[in-house]
Scaffold this motif. Structure first.
Motif, mmCIF file in Angstrom:
data_model
loop_
_atom_site.group_PDB
_atom_site.id
_atom_site.type_symbol
_atom_site.label_atom_id
_atom_site.label_comp_id
_atom_site.label_asym_id
_atom_site.label_seq_id
_atom_site.Cartn_x
_atom_site.Cartn_y
_atom_site.Cartn_z
ATOM 1 N N LYS A 2 0.807 -1.389 -0.063
ATOM 2 C CA LYS A 2 -0.107 0.006 -0.186
ATOM 3 C C LYS A 2 0.950 1.210 0.028
ATOM 4 O O LYS A 2 0.678 2.159 -0.820
ATOM 5 N N ALA A 41 -17.117 -5.448 -3.739
ATOM 6 C CA ALA A 41 -16.341 -4.564 -4.649
ATOM 7 C C ALA A 41 -15.205 -4.068 -3.781
ATOM 8 O O ALA A 41 -15.342 -3.780 -2.554
ATOM 9 N N ALA A 42 -14.243 -3.811 -4.496
ATOM 10 C CA ALA A 42 -13.032 -3.056 -3.845
ATOM 11 C C ALA A 42 -13.225 -1.663 -3.983
ATOM 12 O O ALA A 42 -13.329 -1.096 -5.154
ATOM 13 N N CYS A 43 -13.209 -1.105 -2.672
ATOM 14 C CA CYS A 43 -13.849 0.435 -2.861
ATOM 15 C C CYS A 43 -12.411 1.450 -2.306
ATOM 16 O O CYS A 43 -11.928 0.914 -1.311
ATOM 17 N N CYS A 52 -15.010 2.550 -6.888
ATOM 18 C CA CYS A 52 -15.110 0.789 -6.568
ATOM 19 C C CYS A 52 -14.772 0.282 -7.828
ATOM 20 O O CYS A 52 -15.021 0.626 -9.071
ATOM 21 N N LYS A 55 -15.128 -6.868 -10.153
ATOM 22 C CA LYS A 55 -14.483 -8.004 -10.770
ATOM 23 C C LYS A 55 -15.388 -8.543 -11.852
ATOM 24 O O LYS A 55 -15.121 -8.636 -13.167
ATOM 25 N N TRP A 76 -7.742 5.041 -13.151
ATOM 26 C CA TRP A 76 -7.593 3.746 -12.854
ATOM 27 C C TRP A 76 -6.345 3.100 -13.778
ATOM 28 O O TRP A 76 -6.371 3.708 -14.921
ATOM 29 N N ASN A 114 -3.380 -6.549 -11.077
ATOM 30 C CA ASN A 114 -3.990 -5.647 -10.078
ATOM 31 C C ASN A 114 -4.240 -4.453 -10.716
ATOM 32 O O ASN A 114 -3.417 -3.874 -11.765
ATOM 33 N N THR A 116 -5.302 -0.344 -9.821
ATOM 34 C CA THR A 116 -5.368 0.726 -8.853
ATOM 35 C C THR A 116 -6.535 1.601 -9.456
ATOM 36 O O THR A 116 -6.746 1.929 -10.425
ATOM 37 N N THR A 136 -7.115 2.541 -3.910
ATOM 38 C CA THR A 136 -6.939 1.020 -3.411
ATOM 39 C C THR A 136 -6.376 0.226 -4.574
ATOM 40 O O THR A 136 -6.578 0.630 -5.752
ATOM 41 N N ALA A 138 -6.598 -3.666 -6.089
ATOM 42 C CA ALA A 138 -7.424 -4.848 -6.101
ATOM 43 C C ALA A 138 -6.954 -5.898 -7.289
ATOM 44 O O ALA A 138 -6.479 -5.454 -8.361
ATOM 45 N N THR A 140 -7.695 -8.152 -10.440
ATOM 46 C CA THR A 140 -8.785 -8.228 -11.619
ATOM 47 C C THR A 140 -9.246 -9.589 -11.664
ATOM 48 O O THR A 140 -10.590 -9.539 -12.564
#
Length: 141
Positions: A2, A41-43, A52, A55, A76, A114, A116, A136, A138, A140
């Motif tokens: 991170k 969801a990745a937020c 967010c 996937k 992103w 991944n 961002t 964040t 996450a 994919t």
């Protein structure tokens, strides 16, 4: 991981602001939706803009959290990408409208990478000073 993402993201933001680069939407659709992103969801939340990644369906969600004259966007990129690979999902509907989703990204977001996501507050095509929210990262897939 991170901390390194924050350093890389900060360097990217500094480059963008220094060069005056503007962002345009890619070849996908943005539409206002009722409700929010699905569970799991990745937020990235806690700023003037929230975003967010979902996937299933390769969707980017964005929401404006402030009623002001600016709009929200999620910048992103995929791991190993460069600033030229940056993509943006814009929400021009404002805070009262809730969430906007950018979909049609299944041919753009590669599997086994991944992603961002970095929500930002925008004035036209420029990032508002102090308008960058937490980011964040996450997977994919």
């Amino acid at each position: 991981m991170k901390r390194s993402a924050t350093v890389i993201g900060s360097a990217f933001l500094a480059t963008v602001l220094a060069t005056g680069t503007s962002f345009a939407a890619g070849g996908y659709t943005a539409r206002n939706v009722s409700g929010g992103p699905p569970a799991g969801a990745a937020c990235a939340t806690g700023g003037w803009a929230e975003g967010c990644f979902v996937k299933e369906g390769d969707e980017i969600w964005v929401r404006d959290t402030r009623a002001d004259s600016y709009h929200a966007a999620v910048h992103w990129w995929l791991t190993g990408g460069s600033a030229s690979d940056d993509r943006v999902c814009h929400d021009h509907a404002g805070k009262a409208a809730g969430w906007t989703v950018c979909d049609g990204l299944s041919g753009v977001i590669a599997e086994n990478k991944n992603i961002t996501i970095w929500p930002m507050t925008m004035d036209g095509d420029q990032i508002v000073p102090n308008g960058a929210s937490p980011q964040t990262i996450a997977p994919t897939s």
